[in-house]
Every structure is written in structure tokens, then in C-alpha cells.
Design a protein around this motif. Structure first.
Motif, PDB file in Angstrom:
ATOM      1  N   THR A  45       0.922  -1.185  -0.243  1.00 41.26           N
ATOM      2  CA  THR A  45      -0.021   0.065   0.008  1.00 41.26           C
ATOM      3  C   THR A  45       0.826   1.133  -0.145  1.00 41.26           C
ATOM      4  O   THR A  45       0.594   2.303  -0.493  1.00 41.26           O
ATOM      5  N   VAL A  46       2.110   1.311   0.766  1.00 39.44           N
ATOM      6  CA  VAL A  46       2.627   2.211   0.810  1.00 39.44           C
ATOM      7  C   VAL A  46       3.293   2.502  -0.611  1.00 39.44           C
ATOM      8  O   VAL A  46       3.447   3.673  -1.081  1.00 39.44           O
ATOM      9  N   LYS A  47       3.756   1.636  -1.356  1.00 40.80           N
ATOM     10  CA  LYS A  47       4.318   1.727  -2.377  1.00 40.80           C
ATOM     11  C   LYS A  47       3.244   2.160  -3.491  1.00 40.80           C
ATOM     12  O   LYS A  47       3.537   3.177  -4.515  1.00 40.80           O
ATOM     13  N   GLN A  48       1.986   1.793  -3.403  1.00 41.74           N
ATOM     14  CA  GLN A  48       1.068   2.359  -4.278  1.00 41.74           C
ATOM     15  C   GLN A  48       0.588   3.579  -4.255  1.00 41.74           C
ATOM     16  O   GLN A  48       0.447   4.397  -5.032  1.00 41.74           O
ATOM     17  N   MET A  49       0.622   4.009  -2.794  1.00 45.95           N
ATOM     18  CA  MET A  49       0.443   5.726  -2.460  1.00 45.95           C
ATOM     19  C   MET A  49       1.476   6.444  -3.423  1.00 45.95           C
ATOM     20  O   MET A  49       1.124   7.426  -3.449  1.00 45.95           O
ATOM     21  N   LEU A  50       2.514   5.858  -3.121  1.00 44.83           N
ATOM     22  CA  LEU A  50       3.729   6.758  -3.830  1.00 44.83           C
ATOM     23  C   LEU A  50       3.578   6.660  -5.161  1.00 44.83           C
ATOM     24  O   LEU A  50       3.810   7.669  -5.971  1.00 44.83           O
ATOM     25  N   ASP A  51       3.394   5.316  -5.822  1.00 43.84           N
ATOM     26  CA  ASP A  51       3.285   5.537  -7.309  1.00 43.84           C
ATOM     27  C   ASP A  51       2.240   6.405  -7.825  1.00 43.84           C
ATOM     28  O   ASP A  51       2.190   7.034  -9.014  1.00 43.84           O
ATOM     29  N   GLU A  52       1.057   6.429  -7.128  1.00 41.88           N
ATOM     30  CA  GLU A  52      -0.174   7.287  -7.411  1.00 41.88           C
ATOM     31  C   GLU A  52       0.016   8.867  -7.141  1.00 41.88           C
ATOM     32  O   GLU A  52      -0.756   9.799  -7.458  1.00 41.88           O
ATOM     33  N   SER A  53       1.092   9.456  -6.430  1.00 43.63           N
ATOM     34  CA  SER A  53       1.433  10.519  -6.332  1.00 43.63           C
ATOM     35  C   SER A  53       1.675  11.507  -7.642  1.00 43.63           C
ATOM     36  O   SER A  53       2.489  10.789  -8.206  1.00 43.63           O
ATOM     37  N   VAL A  54       1.252  12.745  -7.699  1.00 47.13           N
ATOM     38  CA  VAL A  54       1.664  13.243  -8.953  1.00 47.13           C
ATOM     39  C   VAL A  54       2.002  14.828  -8.327  1.00 47.13           C
ATOM     40  O   VAL A  54       1.681  15.201  -7.174  1.00 47.13           O
ATOM     41  N   LEU A  55       2.571  15.447  -9.177  1.00 45.85           N
ATOM     42  CA  LEU A  55       3.355  16.820  -8.977  1.00 45.85           C
ATOM     43  C   LEU A  55       2.089  17.877  -9.000  1.00 45.85           C
ATOM     44  O   LEU A  55       1.209  17.433  -9.859  1.00 45.85           O
ATOM     45  N   GLY A  56       2.126  18.616  -8.173  1.00 42.15           N
ATOM     46  CA  GLY A  56       1.248  19.511  -7.782  1.00 42.15           C
ATOM     47  C   GLY A  56      -0.080  19.014  -6.977  1.00 42.15           C
ATOM     48  O   GLY A  56      -0.941  19.854  -6.799  1.00 42.15           O
ATOM     49  N   LEU A  57      -0.054  17.992  -6.541  1.00 41.64           N
ATOM     50  CA  LEU A  57      -1.061  17.427  -5.882  1.00 41.64           C
ATOM     51  C   LEU A  57      -1.290  18.050  -4.407  1.00 41.64           C
ATOM     52  O   LEU A  57      -2.142  18.310  -4.003  1.00 41.64           O
ATOM     53  N   VAL A  58      -0.184  18.497  -3.776  1.00 41.95           N
ATOM     54  CA  VAL A  58       0.075  19.230  -2.567  1.00 41.95           C
ATOM     55  C   VAL A  58       0.283  20.544  -2.461  1.00 41.95           C
ATOM     56  O   VAL A  58       0.939  21.365  -1.802  1.00 41.95           O
TER      57      VAL A  58
END
Length: 329
Positions: A155-168
Motif C-alpha cells: 500500500t505504501v508503494k502504491q500511494m507513492l506511485d499514485e502521487s503526482v506533481l502539484g497534488l499538494v
């Protein structure tokens, strides 16, 4: 071995037997001749009368027993499995600011942006952390807890892979990321609290400065390992030709080094994927946490077997008693 989640429901099994043994109510009225409805053929009545009257009762009783067995939730209790007793408590803070889109990283012979390189290298690192509890913080204009502390590396790796620039956001709130990690670590008293901070810039946003966050980290005995991401040289094309520029000119190595040194950690510079591999060597040297020995026994639900058998028997019985009528039609 087989266990039951609700074993007390098994007490319902003798209910059909009790009903069968109930005293029959005597009929005080005079017996009358049986009036046969005209809709039922006499030949069919003769066939029914020859059928064993106890067979339907046996079928219903068997279905009742199987249904009660399913309701009691039978489970297969597997062999004991040891849970890893040694591991690390690590929070990973990843910078998602706008500068992470700069394509100055080398990965497998290709030029990629900083975030894409980080996802691949850090993702491989996460997969190797068997027995470790990991958490993921994403920070830009603010810091957000993306994944709380968990043994679920997938799950940690999946959340990292789904992160995108500008998300935060597009800025860099390093101080807020450290403060959020301090807050999350505070709930667990006995652990080697490690913060892995990955950024390519300097603190430009947030409510807490890196210096204030450093005081909190020192007070809570948190070790910070800071990773500065970015190449030293990049060829930039323009109307006047190509020129060499430093894409990491805004990287605040002085502050990152201070954060690491004053918490007992270390600062690393990742200029490419090979530089990021130093993270592996460092974290392999960290002392694992000593935890109490724990075991777990996996449970496998079995209720669908008796339930499915009861449905099958009742369906076959209904088809059997209605087949003569269907064949006549």
C-alpha cells in the motif's frame, strides 16, 4: 483445526426433533370424508400416497442442520505464524513541489524527471523493507499524511506511485513535513524513530520553519536522514544555443545537513539513481526495533460449504417433486 465464531447457534440443531416429538393435538370433531379438490388428478394422489412420507422430513431436517452449521460460522484455524519481531519505524517524507518535474535525472540510460526517478528507486527500497513499519508523508505547500504507519509495504508503494506533481501545491514546506512526522511518531513510545526526508529545494512555505521543526525532532529523539535530489549540471537549450546550468542551485544543503547532523542522522546527495542507492546501505545499518514475540494463526471461513450444500439439496428436491408435473405439460 475447525472452530466456530458463534458456537451457541449449534443449540438450534435439535429444534426439528423437538417439534417432531411434540404431542399431537387430538381432533375432537367427528371424522369426515376427505374431500378431494377437482384440480388434482386422482392418479397423482395415488403416486404421492406411495412415496415414503419420511423422506421429505429427512430432507428438510438435513437442510436445517446444514443451515444452522453455516450460521455458526465454521472457520479453519491454521498453524501459528511468527510475526517479525525486529523491524524499523520509518516515516518517509517526499517532496512534490514544482521543481521535482525538472528532467535532470538518469535512470537506466534515460533522462527522467526527479519524481519519476524517486518513485522507481524508492519503490524498490520499500519492497525490501520486510518487517519494517513504514509511513508516507507528501509535502508541497503543506504536509499531508498519505499513509500512516503500517507493515503493508504494498500500500505504501502504491500511494507513492499514485502521487503526482502539484497534488499538494508547488512550494516546499520542509518544516511542516518534519513537524507532522514528529506528531505521528509521538504515539509510539518505544521505537527507533527515523525520518527519511527527500527534497530538491529549500523551505518556501508552511507554518513551521525547519529550525523550529528541528527542535521538535531533537526533543522527541527522532533521527533525520536527509536526501538532496538533483543533478549538478544540466544542458539547457535556448534560441542562442545550449548552455550548462546548475538545476540544483536552490537546494538548501546547509539546512538539510544541519537537520541530519543535529539529530544523529546523515545527509546524502542523490544526483542520479546510483546516488539514491546509498539509502539502502545506510538503512541496512540501522538497529532494528526489539519487539515482543508475537504469533498469528490465519483463519479461513468455511460457512459457504454447508450453506452451498443445503441450497443444492433443496434445489434438487424441489426439481424432483415437480418433475412429473413438468413432464406432463
Amino acid at each position: 483445526m475447525i472452530t466456530f465464531a458463534w458456537p451457541w447457534l449449534l443449540l438450534l440443531m435439535p429444534v426439528p426433533l423437538l417439534i417432531y416429538w411434540l404431542p399431537k393435538k387430538e381432533n375432537t370433531r367427528a371424522s369426515a370424508a376427505l374431500i378431494m379438490p377437482q384440480l388434482v388428478e386422482s392418479s397423482h394422489v395415488k403416486e404421492v400416497s406411495n412415496v415414503n412420507k419420511k423422506f421429505p422430513l429427512m430432507v428438510l431436517t438435513l437442510c436445517w442442520l446444514l443451515t444452522v452449521l453455516a450460521l455458526s460460522q465454521p472457520q479453519w484455524l491454521g498453524d501459528a505464524v511468527d510475526i517479525p519481531t525486529e523491524g524499523r519505524e520509518m516515516m518517509i517524507a517526499v517532496d512534490l513541489s514544482g521543481s521535482m518535474q525538472i528532467e535532470d535525472m538518469s535512470l537506466n540510460g534515460n533522462t527522467v524527471n526527479r519524481l519519476d526517478m524517486l518513485k522507481v528507486v524508492l519503490g524498490n527500497f520499500i519492497e525490501r523493507r520486510i518487517g519494517d513499519r513504514l509511513g508516507l508523508i507528501l509535502f508541497g505547500d503543506d504536509a499531508y499524511m498519505q499513509t500512516p504507519m503500517t507493515f503493508d509495504r504494498k500500500t505504501v508503494k502504491q500511494m507513492l506511485d499514485e502521487s503526482v506533481l502539484g497534488l499538494v501545491g508547488r512550494k516546499t514546506a520542509i518544516g511542516d513535513a518534519i513537524a507532522l512526522a514528529v506528531k505521528r511518531f509521538d504515539a509510539k513510545q518505544k521505537s527507533n524513530k527515523v525520518l527519511l526526508l527527500l527534497t530538491d529545494g529549500q523551505n518556501t512555505a508552511g507554518k513551521i520553519s525547519p529550525e523550529q521543526a528541528l527542535e521538535l525532532a531533537v526533543a522527541k529523539d527522532i533521527t533525520i536522514y536527509a536526501i538532496g535530489i538533483g543533478a549538478d549540471v544540466m544542458i539547457q537549450q535556448s534560441l542562442f544555443g545550449s548552455r550548462r546550468v546548475n538545476p540544483s542551485s536552490e537546494l538548501d544543503e546547509r539546512t538539510l545537513t544541519k537537520l541530519a547532523d543535529q539529530t544523529g542522522g546523515q545527509y546524502f546527495r542523490a544526483r542520479d539513481s546510483q546516488g539514491m542507492s546509498k539509502i539502502y546501505q545506510l538503512l541496512d545499518q540501522l538497529e532494528p526495533i526489539e519487539q515482543e514475540q508475537q504469533q498469528m494463526r490465519p483463519l479461513t471461513a468455511l460457512f459457504y460449504w454447508p450453506l452451498g450444500l443445503a441450497l443444492l439439496i433443496s434445489t434438487l428436491y424441489l426439481l424432483a417433486i415437480n418433475f412429473p408435473n413438468l413432464s406432463r405439460k
